[in-house]
Design an enzyme around this catalytic site. Structure first.
Site, mmCIF file in Angstrom:
data_model
loop_
_atom_site.group_PDB
_atom_site.id
_atom_site.type_symbol
_atom_site.label_atom_id
_atom_site.label_comp_id
_atom_site.label_asym_id
_atom_site.label_seq_id
_atom_site.Cartn_x
_atom_site.Cartn_y
_atom_site.Cartn_z
ATOM 1 N N MET A 133 0.851 -1.203 0.000
ATOM 2 C CA MET A 133 0.000 0.000 0.000
ATOM 3 C C MET A 133 0.877 1.239 0.000
ATOM 4 O O MET A 133 1.913 1.261 0.667
ATOM 5 C CB MET A 133 -0.875 0.021 1.253
ATOM 6 C CG MET A 133 -1.741 -1.210 1.428
ATOM 7 S SD MET A 133 -2.852 -0.998 2.836
ATOM 8 C CE MET A 133 -3.466 -2.675 3.031
ATOM 9 N N MET A 183 -1.884 -2.097 -3.891
ATOM 10 C CA MET A 183 -2.870 -1.033 -3.703
ATOM 11 C C MET A 183 -2.105 0.274 -3.813
ATOM 12 O O MET A 183 -1.834 0.953 -2.810
ATOM 13 C CB MET A 183 -3.550 -1.217 -2.341
ATOM 14 C CG MET A 183 -4.528 -2.375 -2.349
ATOM 15 S SD MET A 183 -4.899 -2.984 -0.700
ATOM 16 C CE MET A 183 -3.560 -4.132 -0.502
ATOM 17 N N GLY A 211 -6.897 -4.619 7.287
ATOM 18 C CA GLY A 211 -7.373 -5.950 7.636
ATOM 19 C C GLY A 211 -8.499 -5.839 8.655
ATOM 20 O O GLY A 211 -8.771 -4.759 9.184
ATOM 21 N N GLY A 212 -9.164 -6.950 8.886
ATOM 22 C CA GLY A 212 -10.144 -7.022 9.969
ATOM 23 C C GLY A 212 -11.494 -6.378 9.699
ATOM 24 O O GLY A 212 -12.253 -6.118 10.627
ATOM 25 N N GLY A 228 -6.749 -12.926 6.457
ATOM 26 C CA GLY A 228 -5.775 -12.352 7.371
ATOM 27 C C GLY A 228 -6.153 -12.574 8.817
ATOM 28 O O GLY A 228 -5.662 -13.501 9.468
HETATM 29 C C1 DX5 Z 1 -7.146 -5.204 2.713
HETATM 30 C C2 DX5 Z 1 -6.162 -6.225 2.230
HETATM 31 C C3 DX5 Z 1 -6.411 -7.589 2.703
HETATM 32 C C4 DX5 Z 1 -6.433 -7.758 4.203
HETATM 33 C C5 DX5 Z 1 -7.422 -8.841 4.490
HETATM 34 O O1 DX5 Z 1 -6.978 -4.053 1.970
HETATM 35 O O2 DX5 Z 1 -6.135 -6.262 0.805
HETATM 36 O O3 DX5 Z 1 -5.528 -8.526 2.105
HETATM 37 O O4 DX5 Z 1 -5.199 -8.094 4.768
HETATM 38 O O5 DX5 Z 1 -7.537 -8.986 5.852
HETATM 39 P P1 DX5 Z 1 -8.782 -9.720 6.537
HETATM 40 O O6 DX5 Z 1 -8.765 -11.136 6.086
HETATM 41 O O7 DX5 Z 1 -8.485 -9.553 7.984
HETATM 42 O O8 DX5 Z 1 -10.022 -8.990 6.113
HETATM 43 ZN ZN ZN Z 2 -4.984 -7.881 -0.195
#
Ligand code: DX5
Ligand code: ZN
Length: 227
Positions: free
Chosen positions: A40, A71, A151-152, A200
């Site tokens: 990112m 990203m 995440g999350g 994640g």
């Molecule tokens: C979010 C990321 C995901 C993230 C997913 O922008 O692209 O790869 O780590 O995490 P979980 O599984 O916790 O939603």
């Molecule tokens: Zn991702």
């Protein structure tokens, strides 16, 4: 029945970055097929994570497939360095590659990586069709099931319409879902036709991450067997 191979990809964003090599080994030992790496730039998404130097360091410790999700606003700027660093897959966002995706895909391939395209929740699925059908096509479509950046977050079930449309049109395409996947949401994603599963927090936050990885795999395989 067409079978596409199941790939379970723990998102290393939820790992202990200070112990990345050990975390990667732990996931591979527990049955992960791929390691999902979230790159990112603090611009395309409001968060900053890792880049090619970290991929290069990690590559010295693992032979695993590094499924890199970029990203970033200017993916073209990172192709060469990501290839040299040892990335396996290079998935860019369609929202920032409308003009130059053909050149981008060609460069990704010649840098030795597998090209993929991702789409944000607000982006219509039709936007990726030309990339799958192009002369030099992408080899994976990543359907975001949360807003990219963190995440999350909570899985968005409405994104399954995109997965279903893609699976219907492209029976052998790798279709990845990313965001909020875990034991309570995998059934919906698997039934819609996703075969590459990023997870994640549900993996890293579980007391037994290996059990979650195998549950995700079983769900995808079962769904394939019944379609
Ligand atoms: C979010 C990321 C995901 C993230 C997913 O922008 O692209 O790869 O780590 O995490 P979980 O599984 O916790 O939603
Ligand atoms: Zn991702």
């Amino acid at each position: 029945m067409v079978v596409v191979s199941t790939k379970i990809a723990p998102s290393m964003l939820s790992s202990d970055f200070a112990n990345l090599a050990a975390e990667a080994k732990r996931m591979v030992d527990l049955g992960a097929d791929w390691l999902h790496m979230d790159i990112m730039d603090g611009h395309f998404v409001p968060n900053l994570t890792i880049g090619a130097p970290v991929i290069e360091s990690l590559r010295k410790h693992t032979n695993a497939y590094l499924d890199c999700h970029l990203m970033v606003t200017n993916p073209m700027d990172y192709v060469e360095q990501m290839g040299k660093a040892g990335a396996s897959g290079f998935t860019f966002h369609v929202e920032v590659a409308k003009e130059n995706w053909q050149e981008l895909v060609r460069k990704v391939k010649s840098a030795g990586m597998r090209p993929g395209v991702a789409l944000k929740p607000g982006t219509p699925v039709e936007e990726v069709y030309p990339l799958v059908e192009g002369e030099t096509p992408v080899e994976m479509v990543l359907v975001m099931t949360v807003e990219p950046g963190f995440g999350g977050q909570k899985f968005m079930p409405s994104m399954m319409d995109k997965v279903r449309a893609l699976r219907q049109k492209y029976p052998t395409l790798d279709i990845e879902v990313d965001g909020g996947l875990g034991p309570s949401t995998i059934e919906a994603a698997a039934a819609a036709g996703a075969n590459c599963i990023v997870a994640g927090s549900s993996v890293f936050g579980a007391p037994e991450p290996g059990e979650v990885i195998s549950l995700l795999r079983t769900s995808v395989e079962k769904a394939q067997a019944t379609t």
